[in-house]
Design a protein around this motif. Structure first.
Motif, PDB file in Angstrom:
ATOM      1  N   MET A 127      15.994  51.318  41.810  1.00  0.00           N
ATOM      2  CA  MET A 127      16.123  49.904  41.445  1.00  0.00           C
ATOM      3  C   MET A 127      14.953  49.453  40.596  1.00  0.00           C
ATOM      4  O   MET A 127      15.115  48.660  39.666  1.00  0.00           O
ATOM      5  CB  MET A 127      16.214  49.052  42.713  1.00  0.00           C
ATOM      6  CG  MET A 127      17.531  49.168  43.443  1.00  0.00           C
ATOM      7  SD  MET A 127      17.582  48.111  44.906  1.00  0.00           S
ATOM      8  CE  MET A 127      17.379  46.511  44.154  1.00  0.00           C
ATOM      9  N   GLN A 128      13.769  49.937  40.895  1.00  0.00           N
ATOM     10  CA  GLN A 128      12.596  49.574  40.097  1.00  0.00           C
ATOM     11  C   GLN A 128      12.760  50.040  38.654  1.00  0.00           C
ATOM     12  O   GLN A 128      12.452  49.301  37.706  1.00  0.00           O
ATOM     13  CB  GLN A 128      11.339  50.177  40.717  1.00  0.00           C
ATOM     14  CG  GLN A 128      10.041  49.725  40.043  1.00  0.00           C
ATOM     15  CD  GLN A 128       8.820  50.253  40.769  1.00  0.00           C
ATOM     16  OE1 GLN A 128       8.929  50.988  41.738  1.00  0.00           O
ATOM     17  NE2 GLN A 128       7.660  49.883  40.290  1.00  0.00           N
ATOM     18  N   ASP A 129      13.270  51.257  38.477  1.00  0.00           N
ATOM     19  CA  ASP A 129      13.514  51.755  37.114  1.00  0.00           C
ATOM     20  C   ASP A 129      14.574  50.911  36.410  1.00  0.00           C
ATOM     21  O   ASP A 129      14.421  50.541  35.236  1.00  0.00           O
ATOM     22  CB  ASP A 129      13.962  53.217  37.161  1.00  0.00           C
ATOM     23  CG  ASP A 129      12.858  54.138  37.643  1.00  0.00           C
ATOM     24  OD1 ASP A 129      11.675  53.744  37.553  1.00  0.00           O
ATOM     25  OD2 ASP A 129      13.168  55.243  38.128  1.00  0.00           O
ATOM     26  N   ARG A 130      15.660  50.599  37.124  1.00  0.00           N
ATOM     27  CA  ARG A 130      16.739  49.817  36.512  1.00  0.00           C
ATOM     28  C   ARG A 130      16.266  48.410  36.163  1.00  0.00           C
ATOM     29  O   ARG A 130      16.644  47.859  35.119  1.00  0.00           O
ATOM     30  CB  ARG A 130      17.938  49.726  37.460  1.00  0.00           C
ATOM     31  CG  ARG A 130      18.546  51.060  37.850  1.00  0.00           C
ATOM     32  CD  ARG A 130      19.027  51.860  36.653  1.00  0.00           C
ATOM     33  NE  ARG A 130      19.709  53.074  37.070  1.00  0.00           N
ATOM     34  CZ  ARG A 130      19.114  54.232  37.262  1.00  0.00           C
ATOM     35  NH1 ARG A 130      17.792  54.326  37.068  1.00  0.00           N
ATOM     36  NH2 ARG A 130      19.802  55.286  37.642  1.00  0.00           N
ATOM     37  N   GLU A 131      15.458  47.821  37.038  1.00  0.00           N
ATOM     38  CA  GLU A 131      14.953  46.485  36.757  1.00  0.00           C
ATOM     39  C   GLU A 131      14.113  46.462  35.493  1.00  0.00           C
ATOM     40  O   GLU A 131      14.229  45.552  34.662  1.00  0.00           O
ATOM     41  CB  GLU A 131      14.121  45.984  37.943  1.00  0.00           C
ATOM     42  CG  GLU A 131      14.961  45.559  39.143  1.00  0.00           C
ATOM     43  CD  GLU A 131      14.100  45.158  40.315  1.00  0.00           C
ATOM     44  OE1 GLU A 131      12.905  45.537  40.328  1.00  0.00           O
ATOM     45  OE2 GLU A 131      14.595  44.472  41.222  1.00  0.00           O
ATOM     46  N   ARG A 189      15.130  44.391  32.237  1.00  0.00           N
ATOM     47  CA  ARG A 189      14.237  43.356  31.713  1.00  0.00           C
ATOM     48  C   ARG A 189      14.004  43.546  30.217  1.00  0.00           C
ATOM     49  O   ARG A 189      13.999  42.578  29.442  1.00  0.00           O
ATOM     50  CB  ARG A 189      12.906  43.374  32.467  1.00  0.00           C
ATOM     51  CG  ARG A 189      12.928  42.604  33.781  1.00  0.00           C
ATOM     52  CD  ARG A 189      11.522  42.352  34.279  1.00  0.00           C
ATOM     53  NE  ARG A 189      10.816  43.580  34.585  1.00  0.00           N
ATOM     54  CZ  ARG A 189      10.802  44.145  35.786  1.00  0.00           C
ATOM     55  NH1 ARG A 189      11.472  43.585  36.789  1.00  0.00           N
ATOM     56  NH2 ARG A 189      10.126  45.252  35.998  1.00  0.00           N
ATOM     57  N   LEU A 190      13.807  44.799  29.806  1.00  0.00           N
ATOM     58  CA  LEU A 190      13.630  45.062  28.383  1.00  0.00           C
ATOM     59  C   LEU A 190      14.886  44.704  27.600  1.00  0.00           C
ATOM     60  O   LEU A 190      14.823  44.085  26.523  1.00  0.00           O
ATOM     61  CB  LEU A 190      13.271  46.535  28.174  1.00  0.00           C
ATOM     62  CG  LEU A 190      11.911  46.981  28.720  1.00  0.00           C
ATOM     63  CD1 LEU A 190      11.738  48.488  28.560  1.00  0.00           C
ATOM     64  CD2 LEU A 190      10.778  46.247  28.015  1.00  0.00           C
ATOM     65  N   LEU A 191      16.047  45.090  28.156  1.00  0.00           N
ATOM     66  CA  LEU A 191      17.301  44.747  27.479  1.00  0.00           C
ATOM     67  C   LEU A 191      17.496  43.236  27.420  1.00  0.00           C
ATOM     68  O   LEU A 191      17.986  42.702  26.418  1.00  0.00           O
ATOM     69  CB  LEU A 191      18.477  45.395  28.215  1.00  0.00           C
ATOM     70  CG  LEU A 191      18.650  46.897  28.036  1.00  0.00           C
ATOM     71  CD1 LEU A 191      19.758  47.412  28.937  1.00  0.00           C
ATOM     72  CD2 LEU A 191      18.948  47.244  26.593  1.00  0.00           C
ATOM     73  N   ASP A 192      17.090  42.548  28.501  1.00  0.00           N
ATOM     74  CA  ASP A 192      17.236  41.094  28.523  1.00  0.00           C
ATOM     75  C   ASP A 192      16.346  40.434  27.476  1.00  0.00           C
ATOM     76  O   ASP A 192      16.747  39.461  26.829  1.00  0.00           O
ATOM     77  CB  ASP A 192      16.884  40.576  29.916  1.00  0.00           C
ATOM     78  CG  ASP A 192      17.102  39.075  30.036  1.00  0.00           C
ATOM     79  OD1 ASP A 192      18.189  38.604  29.665  1.00  0.00           O
ATOM     80  OD2 ASP A 192      16.176  38.376  30.468  1.00  0.00           O
ATOM     81  N   ARG A 247      16.494  41.646  45.216  1.00  0.00           N
ATOM     82  CA  ARG A 247      16.384  42.323  43.925  1.00  0.00           C
ATOM     83  C   ARG A 247      17.772  42.602  43.345  1.00  0.00           C
ATOM     84  O   ARG A 247      17.972  42.529  42.125  1.00  0.00           O
ATOM     85  CB  ARG A 247      15.588  43.613  44.083  1.00  0.00           C
ATOM     86  CG  ARG A 247      14.135  43.357  44.462  1.00  0.00           C
ATOM     87  CD  ARG A 247      13.409  44.599  44.884  1.00  0.00           C
ATOM     88  NE  ARG A 247      13.216  45.524  43.789  1.00  0.00           N
ATOM     89  CZ  ARG A 247      12.558  46.685  43.915  1.00  0.00           C
ATOM     90  NH1 ARG A 247      12.034  47.022  45.073  1.00  0.00           N
ATOM     91  NH2 ARG A 247      12.423  47.477  42.870  1.00  0.00           N
ATOM     92  N   LEU A 248      18.742  42.920  44.213  1.00  0.00           N
ATOM     93  CA  LEU A 248      20.099  43.140  43.729  1.00  0.00           C
ATOM     94  C   LEU A 248      20.699  41.861  43.153  1.00  0.00           C
ATOM     95  O   LEU A 248      21.442  41.906  42.164  1.00  0.00           O
ATOM     96  CB  LEU A 248      20.978  43.664  44.871  1.00  0.00           C
ATOM     97  CG  LEU A 248      20.798  45.137  45.245  1.00  0.00           C
ATOM     98  CD1 LEU A 248      21.612  45.472  46.477  1.00  0.00           C
ATOM     99  CD2 LEU A 248      21.201  46.050  44.089  1.00  0.00           C
ATOM    100  N   LEU A 249      20.379  40.726  43.771  1.00  0.00           N
ATOM    101  CA  LEU A 249      20.877  39.460  43.233  1.00  0.00           C
ATOM    102  C   LEU A 249      20.324  39.212  41.831  1.00  0.00           C
ATOM    103  O   LEU A 249      21.035  38.722  40.943  1.00  0.00           O
ATOM    104  CB  LEU A 249      20.491  38.314  44.172  1.00  0.00           C
ATOM    105  CG  LEU A 249      21.221  38.274  45.522  1.00  0.00           C
ATOM    106  CD1 LEU A 249      20.643  37.177  46.404  1.00  0.00           C
ATOM    107  CD2 LEU A 249      22.715  38.062  45.313  1.00  0.00           C
ATOM    108  N   ARG A 250      19.047  39.560  41.635  1.00  0.00           N
ATOM    109  CA  ARG A 250      18.462  39.401  40.299  1.00  0.00           C
ATOM    110  C   ARG A 250      19.131  40.340  39.302  1.00  0.00           C
ATOM    111  O   ARG A 250      19.392  39.961  38.153  1.00  0.00           O
ATOM    112  CB  ARG A 250      16.957  39.653  40.349  1.00  0.00           C
ATOM    113  CG  ARG A 250      16.175  38.569  41.055  1.00  0.00           C
ATOM    114  CD  ARG A 250      14.713  38.640  40.726  1.00  0.00           C
ATOM    115  NE  ARG A 250      14.105  39.886  41.165  1.00  0.00           N
ATOM    116  CZ  ARG A 250      13.555  40.054  42.369  1.00  0.00           C
ATOM    117  NH1 ARG A 250      13.530  39.055  43.230  1.00  0.00           N
ATOM    118  NH2 ARG A 250      13.007  41.200  42.699  1.00  0.00           N
ATOM    119  N   LEU A 251      19.409  41.560  39.736  1.00  0.00           N
ATOM    120  CA  LEU A 251      20.083  42.506  38.851  1.00  0.00           C
ATOM    121  C   LEU A 251      21.490  42.017  38.501  1.00  0.00           C
ATOM    122  O   LEU A 251      21.935  42.148  37.361  1.00  0.00           O
ATOM    123  CB  LEU A 251      20.155  43.883  39.514  1.00  0.00           C
ATOM    124  CG  LEU A 251      18.834  44.648  39.638  1.00  0.00           C
ATOM    125  CD1 LEU A 251      19.048  45.949  40.395  1.00  0.00           C
ATOM    126  CD2 LEU A 251      18.243  44.934  38.265  1.00  0.00           C
TER     127      LEU A 251
END
Length: 317
Positions: free
Chosen positions: A162-166, A170-173, A104-108
């Motif tokens: 991390m779930q909140d940040r993801e 995603r919304l920002l992306d 998940r960190l790699l995706r972030l």
């Protein structure tokens, strides 16, 4: 024997002398018999107690001690094996969760890198290829290692964050991708990196016949072999020679909007290529119906030509 019966006791001498007879009545004889029996029972019980105490007081032999220690060691080995197995289960579970967190960190990091490339954040401020800088004075108090339950709680809290940040990223992306797509498809600017306007859009005197003819684009003159670039993102719909145009590149930008780049010396793209804004499409030349190195630039919307100067002078978004 009944208490009312008499009992005679005969005493005989060592050398068979005359014997003596002691006559006891029934009651005395009964009491005497009970006494003798009690004495025998007490003697037997005392002997048994002494024998038991001697057995208990006897020190175990060396072989018995070895067997006892071996039994205790076997029990401890079994307990240790169970404990090691439980610890291994916990380590495996933590390792699995850490592996998921790493993915998940790699995706972030990938999302963060996309934001840097899109210009939403400064690349010198956020470097996703390097760990975050941290520090502070060393505490004088002794530090303790984390226990497994503490690590589990920390991992749980980290996963929630991390779930909140993801979700936020995603919304920002999505917003960034839409914005970037709109910017890519926004047609503006000149199709050359250097040059000048040599012929405007509209009616003009034909350079070969001198007659008044319609010019459905603009001519931008420059140095032969210089870059011709796309004024917006799109897909190459034509890349070949065409009568009058010479070597021609046509880019479809969607929504009925098409741009044309003519008289190219060399074509650098193929039909079906996805083009980004500013990408080199061809090199400037003088192929086709041309008097010198330039690019004939057209803008067509829904099959009808529009003045390219409107888009050339358009402000960037």
């Amino acid at each position: 024997m009944k208490p009312e019966d008499n009992m005679n006791i005969i005493f005989v001498g060592k050398r068979h002398e005359a014997s003596r007879v002691l006559s006891l009545n029934g009651t005395v004889a009964f009491v005497l018999a009970v006494f003798v029996a009690a004495l025998l029972i007490a003697t037997a019980w005392g002997g048994y107690s002494i024998a038991v105490s001697q057995v208990e007081a006897r020190e175990p032999s060396e072989s018995e001690l070895v067997a006892e220690w071996k039994r205790k060691l076997d029990e401890q080995k079994e307990e240790l094996a169970v404990l090691q197995q439980n610890v291994q289960y916990q380590v495996d579970a933590l390792t699995l969760r850490l592996g998921e967190i790493q993915g998940r960190l790699l995706r972030l990091d990938a999302l963060g890198q996309r934001f840097v490339e899109s210009g939403l954040v400064a690349s010198d401020e956020f470097d996703f290829n390097e760990p975050a800088a941290v520090g502070g004075p060393e505490d004088s108090l002794s530090a303790d290692s984390f226990a497994a339950p503490d690590l589990t709680r920390m991992i749980d809290e980290l996963e929630r964050k991390m779930q909140d940040r993801e979700q936020q990223l995603r919304l920002l992306d999505q917003v960034s991708s839409r914005q970037k797509l709109e910017d890519e498809l926004y047609l503006e600017g000149r199709p050359i990196t250097w040059g000048w306007l040599s012929s405007p859009y509209g009616y003009r005197s034909d350079p070969f016949t001198g007659k008044r003819t319609w010019h459905g684009g603009v001519d931008l003159a420059g140095k032969e072999g210089s870059d011709i670039i796309s004024v917006a993102g799109g897909v190459v719909s034509y890349a070949d020679e065409r009568h009058g145009y010479g070597n021609l590149v046509e880019v479809d930008h969607g929504d009925g909007l098409v741009t044309r780049y003519a008289h190219c010396k060399t074509i650098k793209v193929s039909v079906g290529d996805v083009i980004q804004k500013g990408q080199v499409l061809a090199l400037m030349g003088s192929t086709g119906r041309s008097t010198g190195p330039h690019v004939h630039f057209e803008v067509i919307r829904n099959g009808k030509s529009e003045n390219p100067e409107t888009y050339i002078k358009r402000a960037s978004r």
